[in-house]
Write a protein that holds these residues in place. Sequence first.
Motif, mmCIF file in Angstrom:
data_model
loop_
_atom_site.group_PDB
_atom_site.id
_atom_site.type_symbol
_atom_site.label_atom_id
_atom_site.label_comp_id
_atom_site.label_asym_id
_atom_site.label_seq_id
_atom_site.Cartn_x
_atom_site.Cartn_y
_atom_site.Cartn_z
ATOM 1 N N GLY A 157 0.808 -1.219 0.000
ATOM 2 C CA GLY A 157 0.000 0.000 0.000
ATOM 3 C C GLY A 157 0.840 1.267 0.000
ATOM 4 N N LEU A 158 2.121 1.128 -0.365
ATOM 5 C CA LEU A 158 3.006 2.299 -0.365
ATOM 6 C C LEU A 158 3.054 2.964 -1.739
ATOM 7 C CD1 LEU A 158 5.836 0.545 1.650
ATOM 8 C CD2 LEU A 158 4.310 2.324 2.504
ATOM 9 N N LEU A 159 2.588 2.233 -2.742
ATOM 10 C CA LEU A 159 2.611 2.741 -4.119
ATOM 11 C C LEU A 159 1.331 2.319 -4.821
ATOM 12 C CD1 LEU A 159 4.258 4.053 -6.477
ATOM 13 C CD2 LEU A 159 5.178 1.777 -6.934
ATOM 14 N N GLU A 160 0.722 3.284 -5.523
ATOM 15 C CA GLU A 160 -0.470 3.002 -6.323
ATOM 16 C C GLU A 160 -0.103 3.303 -7.763
ATOM 17 O OE1 GLU A 160 -4.613 4.847 -6.100
ATOM 18 O OE2 GLU A 160 -3.954 4.816 -4.016
ATOM 19 N N LEU A 161 -0.299 2.329 -8.651
ATOM 20 C CA LEU A 161 0.033 2.540 -10.065
ATOM 21 C C LEU A 161 -1.239 2.455 -10.895
ATOM 22 C CD1 LEU A 161 3.217 0.287 -10.246
ATOM 23 C CD2 LEU A 161 3.157 2.775 -10.400
ATOM 24 N N HIS A 162 -1.439 3.429 -11.744
ATOM 25 C CA HIS A 162 -2.612 3.443 -12.628
ATOM 26 C C HIS A 162 -2.131 3.665 -14.054
ATOM 27 C CE1 HIS A 162 -5.536 3.660 -9.291
ATOM 28 N NE2 HIS A 162 -4.529 4.276 -8.684
ATOM 29 N N ILE A 163 -2.496 2.730 -14.928
ATOM 30 C CA ILE A 163 -2.071 2.817 -16.326
ATOM 31 C C ILE A 163 -3.266 3.267 -17.166
ATOM 32 C CG2 ILE A 163 -0.918 1.585 -18.206
ATOM 33 C CD1 ILE A 163 0.633 1.360 -15.610
ATOM 34 N N HIS A 164 -3.082 4.299 -17.958
ATOM 35 C CA HIS A 164 -4.170 4.835 -18.785
ATOM 36 C C HIS A 164 -3.808 4.694 -20.258
ATOM 37 C CE1 HIS A 164 -5.775 6.697 -15.125
ATOM 38 N NE2 HIS A 164 -4.512 6.939 -14.843
ATOM 39 N N ASN A 165 -4.730 4.115 -21.018
ATOM 40 C CA ASN A 165 -4.534 3.995 -22.459
ATOM 41 C C ASN A 165 -4.999 5.292 -23.122
ATOM 42 O OD1 ASN A 165 -4.424 3.338 -25.136
ATOM 43 N ND2 ASN A 165 -5.369 1.313 -24.879
ATOM 44 N N ILE A 166 -4.064 6.020 -23.696
ATOM 45 C CA ILE A 166 -4.373 7.325 -24.308
ATOM 46 C C ILE A 166 -5.451 7.164 -25.390
ATOM 47 C CG2 ILE A 166 -3.407 9.219 -25.692
ATOM 48 C CD1 ILE A 166 -0.701 8.628 -24.234
ATOM 49 N N ARG A 167 -5.443 6.020 -26.054
ATOM 50 C CA ARG A 167 -6.432 5.778 -27.121
ATOM 51 C C ARG A 167 -7.870 5.854 -26.602
ATOM 52 N NH1 ARG A 167 -5.020 4.091 -32.020
ATOM 53 N NH2 ARG A 167 -2.999 3.376 -31.320
ATOM 54 N N ASP A 168 -8.065 5.496 -25.340
ATOM 55 C CA ASP A 168 -9.419 5.544 -24.754
ATOM 56 C C ASP A 168 -9.944 6.976 -24.667
ATOM 57 O OD1 ASP A 168 -9.248 2.836 -24.396
ATOM 58 O OD2 ASP A 168 -8.751 2.946 -22.256
ATOM 59 N N TYR A 169 -9.069 7.943 -24.814
ATOM 60 C CA TYR A 169 -9.469 9.347 -24.677
ATOM 61 C C TYR A 169 -9.628 10.033 -26.030
ATOM 62 C CZ TYR A 169 -8.570 8.683 -19.764
ATOM 63 O OH TYR A 169 -8.623 8.219 -18.480
#
Length: 224
Positions: free
Chosen positions: A29-41
Amino acid sequence: MRIDILTLFPDMFTGVFAHSIIHRAVERGLLELHIHNIRDYSTDRHHRVDDYPFGGGAGMVMMIEPIAACIEQLKGERHYDAVLFMTPDGKTFNQQKANRLSLHKNMMVLCGHYKGVDERVRELFIDEEISIGDYVLSGGEIAAMIIVDAVARIIPGVLNDETSALTDSFQDGLLSPPVYTRPADYQGHKVPDILLSGHAKKIEEWKTEQQLARTQARRPDLLA
Ligand code: ADE
């Protein structure tokens, strides 16, 4: 710490982030990683994210709209201490930069591809442009993984031995001393006697000497 990564290749991150230190940081719980696909935007009918460069030239350029939409959505949800852009023409990454980035609460990392991103993305959204070295990769993803790894392992509580990040090469401006483990004698190649002596103070002195000698021999620029 929370890191949001903006990429056209989200799948590249899954294996790397599922293992070792980064995985442990997330588990604890020391790091939160979120990956976003630019194509979805992309609001384009064909979900386009790149286009030909104005004025001609080789390669495609990543368009501003999908990137802007993603960044603006995230910024509407929380405050970000920094928005980084991975690019070979950025400032070269080093341990000092990793230390500084590890103090952020929320950080975004944009990975470039093709010939680059529309210059207005840099002007409007990017706080810091980072290169991992003087060579060109096919995209910013592997560079972003390197930044995340270097930052994750120095977040307090991630490494088991709290002192071990402090004794890394570069942390004190010097390279690390050599290390040994069993056997003490491998086919006649012996571990230095001093390390088996039990004299804590002498061992520390030996390590410092080794650090200086190594740095002088391999990276004299660090001593200058
Ligand atoms: N993208 C392509 N090459 C890169 C580099 N050397 N550093 C960071 N991002 C990059």
